[in-house]
Design a protein around this motif. Structure first.
Motif, mmCIF file in Angstrom:
data_model
loop_
_atom_site.group_PDB
_atom_site.id
_atom_site.type_symbol
_atom_site.label_atom_id
_atom_site.label_comp_id
_atom_site.label_asym_id
_atom_site.label_seq_id
_atom_site.Cartn_x
_atom_site.Cartn_y
_atom_site.Cartn_z
ATOM 1 N N ILE A 142 0.549 -1.616 0.087
ATOM 2 C CA ILE A 142 -0.145 -0.064 -0.021
ATOM 3 C C ILE A 142 1.272 1.179 -0.503
ATOM 4 O O ILE A 142 2.091 1.308 0.057
ATOM 5 N N GLU A 143 0.236 2.442 -1.208
ATOM 6 C CA GLU A 143 1.073 3.710 -0.932
ATOM 7 C C GLU A 143 0.204 4.555 0.297
ATOM 8 O O GLU A 143 -0.872 5.106 0.283
ATOM 9 N N GLY A 144 0.621 5.074 1.067
ATOM 10 C CA GLY A 144 0.390 5.694 2.714
ATOM 11 C C GLY A 144 -0.040 4.389 3.884
ATOM 12 O O GLY A 144 1.131 3.867 3.934
ATOM 13 N N SER A 145 -0.634 5.166 4.856
ATOM 14 C CA SER A 145 -0.462 4.432 6.253
ATOM 15 C C SER A 145 -2.511 4.278 6.138
ATOM 16 O O SER A 145 -3.499 4.921 5.815
ATOM 17 N N VAL A 146 -2.918 3.386 7.248
ATOM 18 C CA VAL A 146 -4.231 2.990 7.203
ATOM 19 C C VAL A 146 -4.954 3.839 8.905
ATOM 20 O O VAL A 146 -4.343 4.165 9.427
ATOM 21 N N THR A 147 -6.309 4.164 8.255
ATOM 22 C CA THR A 147 -6.159 4.699 9.286
ATOM 23 C C THR A 147 -7.644 3.888 9.595
ATOM 24 O O THR A 147 -7.734 4.823 11.234
ATOM 25 N N PHE A 199 -8.788 1.271 5.714
ATOM 26 C CA PHE A 199 -8.788 2.641 4.870
ATOM 27 C C PHE A 199 -7.625 3.075 5.108
ATOM 28 O O PHE A 199 -6.725 2.742 6.509
ATOM 29 N N VAL A 200 -7.767 3.133 4.188
ATOM 30 C CA VAL A 200 -5.878 3.920 4.000
ATOM 31 C C VAL A 200 -6.064 5.293 3.582
ATOM 32 O O VAL A 200 -7.074 5.594 2.883
ATOM 33 N N SER A 201 -4.522 6.605 3.903
ATOM 34 C CA SER A 201 -4.770 7.645 3.661
ATOM 35 C C SER A 201 -3.700 7.799 2.775
ATOM 36 O O SER A 201 -2.466 7.245 3.573
ATOM 37 N N GLY A 202 -3.906 8.116 1.507
ATOM 38 C CA GLY A 202 -2.260 8.062 0.479
ATOM 39 C C GLY A 202 -1.412 9.339 1.818
ATOM 40 O O GLY A 202 -1.644 10.311 1.975
#
Length: 224
Positions: free
Chosen positions: A111-116, A134-137
């Motif tokens: 994935i690119e970003g972090s899991v929120t 849910f992932v925030s890039g």
């Protein structure tokens, strides 16, 4: 006297013949040695050229195994362990699903970003739990993405979410938020007017409500 001269002539002829044969033998030996030297030096020269042309190998970068997100959820008799490793923009998402009467299932995603956030639900009411991550890039836009899966006994399927409706793309610059409400997936994001900087949207917010069909596709139900 004539016999003596004849024998002397024969002797001279024999010596000349031997000299010519020796000369030819020495010449052939020299040519053979030069040929062998040329053959033996050619592979060494080629190997040296290949070593010079070969690019220098860079040492492998160590994998970042730092845990950046972890969550454990339970639903429908299943246990879900969600974890990400890495601290940069590129991370590894690992999902382990444990069943009381079967082998665990593991899903790995880059994935690119972090899991929120991560939630377990049943949006299509088929008694098969779904896991949504849910992932925030990374970057100033923080573009949102949903990773979703539905599980039953030994099998699982991946959920798909459609692209934004064309009429909303021109005002979209990321900063998505996702939540579950009234058995729907709800996505909100700010509306950017033409002159708005990334920090300060002034056009309010869009809200999209999705329902999940039995083919595991999210379908737009309403846009506000």
């Amino acid at each position: 006297m004539l016999l003596h001269l004849k024998n002397a002539s024969s002797l001279l002829y024999f010596k000349s013949l031997c000299s010519n044969m020796m000369y030819r033998f020495i010449l052939m030996a020299l040519l053979g040695a030069l040929f062998l030297m040329g053959c033996s030096s050619e592979p060494a020269q080629q190997e040296a050229e290949q070593q010079e042309a070969a690019p220098e190998q860079q040492p492998a970068q160590p994998q970042d195994n730092t845990v950046s997100y972890t969550e454990q959820l339970v639903a429908g008799g299943l246990s879900f362990k969600v974890r990400t490793t890495g601290q940069g923009s590129q991370r590894s998402l690992t999902i382990v699903v444990e069943r009381p009467d079967g082998q665990p299932t593991q899903i790995d995603e880059a994935i690119e970003g972090s899991v929120t956030n991560s939630v377990v639900t049943d949006l299509n009411n088929n008694t098969k739990p779904e896991l949504l991550v849910f992932v925030s890039g990374s970057g100033s836009g923080s573009y949102g993405k949903v990773y979703g899966y539905e599980f039953e006994r030994e099998y699982w399927g991946e959920l798909t979410i459609p692209a934004l409706p064309a009429e909303l793309e021109k005002d979209y610059m990321g900063h998505d938020e996702f939540e579950i409400g009234d058995n729907r997936l709800v996505r909100t994001f700010p509306v950017y007017l033409e002159t708005d900087p990334n920090c300060c949207p002034t056009g309010g917010k869009h809200r999209i409500t999705y329902i999940l069909d039995n083919a595991l596709n999210f379908v737009v139900e309403k846009v506000e």
